[in-house]
Design an enzyme around this catalytic site. Sequence first.
Site, PDB file in Angstrom:
ATOM      1  CD  GLU A 137      42.443  44.901  47.441  1.00  0.00           C
ATOM      2  OE1 GLU A 137      41.476  45.650  47.221  1.00  0.00           O
ATOM      3  OE2 GLU A 137      43.507  45.302  47.931  1.00  0.00           O
ATOM      4  CD  GLU A 191      30.552  43.655  42.803  1.00  0.00           C
ATOM      5  OE1 GLU A 191      30.450  42.689  43.578  1.00  0.00           O
ATOM      6  OE2 GLU A 191      31.642  44.127  42.437  1.00  0.00           O
ATOM      7  CE  LYS A 200      39.207  28.036  45.238  1.00  0.00           C
ATOM      8  NZ  LYS A 200      38.389  28.198  44.018  1.00  0.00           N
ATOM      9  CB  CYS A 210      36.475  44.910  41.452  1.00  0.00           C
ATOM     10  SG  CYS A 210      38.220  45.235  41.175  1.00  0.00           S
TER      11      CYS A 210
HETATM   12  P1  NAD Z   1      33.709  34.772  44.785  1.00  0.00           P
HETATM   13  O1  NAD Z   1      33.764  35.407  46.131  1.00  0.00           O
HETATM   14  O2  NAD Z   1      32.501  34.005  44.424  1.00  0.00           O
HETATM   15  O3  NAD Z   1      34.933  33.770  44.591  1.00  0.00           O
HETATM   16  C1  NAD Z   1      36.264  34.193  44.709  1.00  0.00           C
HETATM   17  C2  NAD Z   1      37.118  33.006  45.098  1.00  0.00           C
HETATM   18  O4  NAD Z   1      36.763  32.593  46.424  1.00  0.00           O
HETATM   19  C3  NAD Z   1      36.942  31.785  44.207  1.00  0.00           C
HETATM   20  O5  NAD Z   1      38.205  31.196  44.005  1.00  0.00           O
HETATM   21  C4  NAD Z   1      36.045  30.891  45.027  1.00  0.00           C
HETATM   22  O6  NAD Z   1      36.175  29.515  44.747  1.00  0.00           O
HETATM   23  C5  NAD Z   1      36.528  31.196  46.424  1.00  0.00           C
HETATM   24  N1  NAD Z   1      35.562  30.900  47.483  1.00  0.00           N
HETATM   25  C6  NAD Z   1      34.211  30.977  47.425  1.00  0.00           C
HETATM   26  N2  NAD Z   1      33.683  30.619  48.608  1.00  0.00           N
HETATM   27  C7  NAD Z   1      34.707  30.316  49.433  1.00  0.00           C
HETATM   28  C8  NAD Z   1      34.808  29.862  50.781  1.00  0.00           C
HETATM   29  N3  NAD Z   1      33.730  29.659  51.537  1.00  0.00           N
HETATM   30  N4  NAD Z   1      36.032  29.651  51.306  1.00  0.00           N
HETATM   31  C9  NAD Z   1      37.146  29.866  50.559  1.00  0.00           C
HETATM   32  N5  NAD Z   1      37.120  30.256  49.274  1.00  0.00           N
HETATM   33  C10 NAD Z   1      35.914  30.494  48.718  1.00  0.00           C
HETATM   34  O7  NAD Z   1      33.985  35.964  43.754  1.00  0.00           O
HETATM   35  P2  NAD Z   1      33.973  35.869  42.163  1.00  0.00           P
HETATM   36  O8  NAD Z   1      32.556  35.736  41.722  1.00  0.00           O
HETATM   37  O9  NAD Z   1      34.985  34.888  41.719  1.00  0.00           O
HETATM   38  O10 NAD Z   1      34.531  37.312  41.764  1.00  0.00           O
HETATM   39  C11 NAD Z   1      33.725  38.431  41.611  1.00  0.00           C
HETATM   40  C12 NAD Z   1      33.810  39.316  42.846  1.00  0.00           C
HETATM   41  O11 NAD Z   1      35.156  39.683  43.089  1.00  0.00           O
HETATM   42  C13 NAD Z   1      33.065  40.627  42.663  1.00  0.00           C
HETATM   43  O12 NAD Z   1      32.392  40.928  43.858  1.00  0.00           O
HETATM   44  C14 NAD Z   1      34.180  41.647  42.431  1.00  0.00           C
HETATM   45  O13 NAD Z   1      33.877  42.970  42.769  1.00  0.00           O
HETATM   46  C15 NAD Z   1      35.260  41.093  43.305  1.00  0.00           C
HETATM   47  N6  NAD Z   1      36.565  41.583  42.874  1.00  0.00           N
HETATM   48  C16 NAD Z   1      37.211  42.522  43.648  1.00  0.00           C
HETATM   49  C17 NAD Z   1      38.435  43.034  43.238  1.00  0.00           C
HETATM   50  C18 NAD Z   1      39.170  44.067  44.055  1.00  0.00           C
HETATM   51  O14 NAD Z   1      40.334  44.313  43.767  1.00  0.00           O
HETATM   52  N7  NAD Z   1      38.548  44.657  45.047  1.00  0.00           N
HETATM   53  C19 NAD Z   1      39.007  42.567  42.055  1.00  0.00           C
HETATM   54  C20 NAD Z   1      38.323  41.621  41.286  1.00  0.00           C
HETATM   55  C21 NAD Z   1      37.105  41.116  41.715  1.00  0.00           C
END
Ligand code: NAD
Length: 493
Positions: A264, A397, A188, A298
């Site tokens: 992550e 964040e 996804k 991140c």
């Molecule tokens: P997000 O949590 O909004 O979305 C991530 C993914 O989850 C998307 O594909 C989204 O459609 C999906 N999603 C959202 N709600 C969901 C649900 N209820 N059920 C299933 N899937 C769902 O995050 P984002 O805004 O896309 O990314 C930014 C975040 O990601 C920041 O917090 C960043 O720190 C984190 N991040 C962490 C790492 C790491 O390695 N730790 C790496 C990159 C980004």
Amino acid sequence: MLLTLDSMQKNKVNNYDCLHFIDGKYQASKNEKTFQNINPATEEVIGTVAEGGKSEIDRAVKAARRALNGPWKNMTSAERAAIIRRIGDIILARKEELAMLETLDTGKPLWLSNATDIPRSAYNFHFFADYIRSLGTEAYEMDDIAINYAVRRPVGVVGLINPWNLPLLLLTWKLAPCLAAGNTAVIKPAELTPLTATLLGEICQEAGVPDGVVNIVHGFGPDSAGSALTEHPDVDAISFTGETTTGKVIMRAASETLKKLSYELGGKNPNIIFADADVDEVIETTLKSSFINQGEVCLCGSRIYVERPIYEKFLEKFVNKTKELKVGDPFDPSSKVGALVSEEHYERVNSYIELAKEEGGEILAGGKRPEGIEKGYYLEPTIIVGLDRSCRVVKEEIFGPVVTVIPFDSEEEVLEQANDTHYGLSATIWTNDLRRAHRVAGQIEAGIVWVNTWFLRDLRTPFGGMKQSGIGREGGVHSFEFYSELKNICIKL
Ligand code: NAD
């Protein structure tokens, strides 16, 4: 009509509509639902994206299950590894095209997509294809009574849920070990960045991945493809990268069928600069750890702590160098910072700049749109001082080109401040005192600590966060701990 990227290229169609890739075929949603994909650098619609839901996820999971017990299982691990390597080769061969799509979707500079996102995505496949071939397991002899040995088996059908900041890089960081361990996948992609993921379906097919092994379903999170995937009873595990708050929602959904989870999540990482560090070297790297990829990494060190004796000197140089960073068109090679990923995110990051003012902060650089740019979600790299750890801007964040700089007087004080967060992803320490580096690194509550560097990655090392920044580790053998089930076999002699 919806087109695949491949046919688009053949027909020279100038838009970027994305279909799902299920069971080896590009296809629209059953109900023909779509959403728009917007280029954040121009605010123009660049195409439509098929919006999947329960029905598409169910088809994808069924295809993945068939492939798991069929052609993928029947291959030797060497055959699978050769195919996985080939995916990496094709990504490299199509680097320019993929880099262009990544930049269109995210707004990040094209040179960055070319230098990091795409080559690193290829390397993920090369690395894990090689790694799995040399990976052993445990064996324990019980004198002449019995012998125990462990074998690795796939977990099954794995859901891979991805964020938008490093779309292909993070997706392939999951998919490569997932496939190498013999699993099948339902991906996804983030709704904001569907382009490179869409093309990956075609690339996998060209590399020889059997139909159904890799499935891609586009859509949103709640009440869409994301929640359908986490709730599906026939998905065995979920690997999720994204926000901590989303992780909590997914954990609740996955608990119904006790899916294995890898997380992550977010970070608010400290960058600790001691007075004995080489200031020029610190500034060169700190510019990157603060603002590369518009600060949408991140691992970015958004809380900068500087030891008092060099605070003023550091700040002056850092502010001057930050003001020199050119913000603008991601396709212009001289742009160092591109556009933020979406209007919503742009508004969110800007709201933190307003909050910083309300909390008593002083903005020394940036804090506004670059002059002369009318369209696109551009924001100048922003440095804020005058805030302390009680402020939301220091605690939460922001995930944009915004850092706070705070002076400190002692090691104890900075450690206390650095650890005063529910995040624990990464930290950077700058010092030439080896004993202090070791001592502070040991006490920082973060899964990844860099000393006198940042973002230097060896893919064999454990990668992941402590506290609310994650669960489990990725990288090397750690990825295989998640993507395989270890089975102990005890033979009585
Ligand atoms: P997000 O949590 O909004 O979305 C991530 C993914 O989850 C998307 O594909 C989204 O459609 C999906 N999603 C959202 N709600 C969901 C649900 N209820 N059920 C299933 N899937 C769902 O995050 P984002 O805004 O896309 O990314 C930014 C975040 O990601 C920041 O917090 C960043 O720190 C984190 N991040 C962490 C790492 C790491 O390695 N730790 C790496 C990159 C980004």
